[in-house]
Design an enzyme around this catalytic site. Sequence first.
Site, PDB file in Angstrom:
ATOM      1  N   LYS A 227       2.516  11.214 -55.801  1.00 14.40           N
ATOM      2  CA  LYS A 227       3.323  10.424 -54.871  1.00 14.40           C
ATOM      3  C   LYS A 227       4.519   9.828 -55.605  1.00 14.40           C
ATOM      4  CE  LYS A 227       3.193   6.040 -52.325  1.00 14.40           C
ATOM      5  NZ  LYS A 227       2.375   4.837 -52.027  1.00 14.40           N
ATOM      6  N   ASP A 232       9.492   1.075 -52.450  1.00 10.48           N
ATOM      7  CA  ASP A 232       8.906   0.969 -51.118  1.00 10.48           C
ATOM      8  C   ASP A 232       9.181  -0.408 -50.536  1.00 10.48           C
ATOM      9  OD1 ASP A 232       7.480   1.275 -48.807  1.00 10.48           O
ATOM     10  OD2 ASP A 232       5.511   1.027 -49.760  1.00 10.48           O
ATOM     11  N   LYS A 239       7.816  -5.158 -46.018  1.00  6.93           N
ATOM     12  CA  LYS A 239       6.911  -5.968 -46.825  1.00  6.93           C
ATOM     13  C   LYS A 239       7.505  -7.364 -47.011  1.00  6.93           C
ATOM     14  CE  LYS A 239       5.292  -2.125 -49.791  1.00  6.93           C
ATOM     15  NZ  LYS A 239       3.836  -2.233 -49.589  1.00  6.93           N
ATOM     16  N   ASP A 250       5.726   2.311 -57.194  1.00 12.74           N
ATOM     17  CA  ASP A 250       5.106   3.128 -56.154  1.00 12.74           C
ATOM     18  C   ASP A 250       5.302   4.622 -56.399  1.00 12.74           C
ATOM     19  OD1 ASP A 250       3.403   3.008 -54.021  1.00 12.74           O
ATOM     20  OD2 ASP A 250       4.966   2.954 -52.500  1.00 12.74           O
ATOM     21  N   ASP A 309       4.848   1.399 -43.452  1.00 12.58           N
ATOM     22  CA  ASP A 309       4.438   1.060 -44.814  1.00 12.58           C
ATOM     23  C   ASP A 309       3.243   1.886 -45.277  1.00 12.58           C
ATOM     24  OD1 ASP A 309       4.693  -0.276 -47.210  1.00 12.58           O
ATOM     25  OD2 ASP A 309       3.457  -1.985 -46.592  1.00 12.58           O
ATOM     26  N   GLU A 311       3.524   5.101 -45.824  1.00  9.28           N
ATOM     27  CA  GLU A 311       4.390   6.277 -45.958  1.00  9.28           C
ATOM     28  C   GLU A 311       3.920   7.249 -47.031  1.00  9.28           C
ATOM     29  OE1 GLU A 311       5.127   4.357 -49.528  1.00  9.28           O
ATOM     30  OE2 GLU A 311       4.949   3.453 -47.554  1.00  9.28           O
ATOM     31  N   ARG A 313       1.006   8.532 -47.763  1.00  9.20           N
ATOM     32  CA  ARG A 313       0.146   9.618 -47.270  1.00  9.20           C
ATOM     33  C   ARG A 313       0.948  10.641 -46.470  1.00  9.20           C
ATOM     34  NH1 ARG A 313      -3.410   5.269 -44.202  1.00  9.20           N
ATOM     35  NH2 ARG A 313      -2.600   4.144 -46.024  1.00  9.20           N
TER      36      ARG A 313
END
Length: 459
Positions: A227, A232, A239, A250, A309, A311, A313
């Site tokens: 990933k 993010d 967030k 991230d 949020d 995202e 996956r």
Amino acid sequence: MTDFTPMLQPDRGQPARAIHVVHPNAFADWLAGQPPRVRSAIAANRVTGKAGERAVLPGEGAEEWSYLLVCPEPESSPWRIASLGTSLPEGTYRLASGEPGAAMLGWLLGQYRFERYRADPAEPRVLLSGEPARIDEALRVAEATAMVRDLVNTGASDLGPAGLEEIAGALAKKHGATLTVTRGDALATGYPMIHAVGQAAAKEHAPRLIELEWGDPAHPRVALVGKGVCFDSGGLDIKPAAGMRLMKKDMGGAAHMLALAGLVMGARLKVRLHLLIPAVENAVAGNAFRPGDVLKTRKGLTVENTNTDAEGRLILGDALAKAVESSPSLILDFATLTGAARVALGPDMPPLFANDEALAAELLAASESVKDPLWRMPLWDGYDEMLKSDIADMVNSPDSGFAGAITAALFLRRFVPETIAWAHVDTFAWRPAAKAGRPKGGDALGLRAAWEVLKTRFG
């Protein structure tokens, strides 16, 4: 990156100070065998044999001192002497008895420094080893770990999707691999979820799927998927400031897989390697993807986006679908995927999900062997219903909030057929507090366990 090469040297009898590593249970017997000057120094330093105690021990001459560390760690622990990498004065050392073995890694990583933004030069502490054949492996693993740390510690302004592409390109050039990159609007048809997540970013941070292929096509095909969310914000489900503070990390899954790919190619394992990094910035803009949008996927499924949020996956789903098309014998994916994983297991122990019992057993055994903990969690079929959508094939994030790490893994499982062995590691890629050899900040969690499995299977 920290240069570890000078820090480990073959022991050819060169001058070096001795390090006495003594278990608390053996301290009394060890002390009884020492000369009076050492016993006096121990008493003066009030060392009683408790774990963590240490002292400089006098020798026969003024400059002939040695060092004592009382340590409960077993000889198999990489962290046995890791605390000495920065606490000892600069110089050359050897263990007073035995060989450093696994502890060579901790010696190196104890001297790691993140130097991109602040120079912190220091002369290396050198450890001698009578097992020169183990030095190269320790150096390779330390360099891979340092690569993860450096990438995760780097701010998002200096490491966006283009930066991950540049690093993958350097790896490809170094090892003679092939690099393929699909960028920007070219993703819209083939990788619609990667495109949707990354489309709101500035042009210089355009989303992309980075692919590297290496090795003999006749060898077993192994896919590594990481990933790569370089920052993010949470998207429109933004967030809070506290939640955004560490989101430069991230892309920790991508960092792990880039480092693991480097280990595989450097050791020339007998595999056909396929590295896939979906790299995006999850930004806020007028063209950001929205809650309630229904997204197409490379596999053909549709996903109702219930949380922008969630995202990671989404981009992994398209990358996994691409990996599957080449029928690999094994897929490993690493991702900083869920806060639920941290709630369940804390920062040090990444959850492992696997659809193959043999692969899970190998990863867990390796994690124990190399002291790189993983903990298996279930792909619980009963929670699949939490992914149901009223209007699409599934949602990306259930409303209940229950079993967050498991439902995220179940979402990913939708993109991998049962016939392909697959494991997913939800790594934190961060240490909130320093430990010996493991400074606060970015870190590799699960990397060494995965490398041990690949090395054993294909080396």
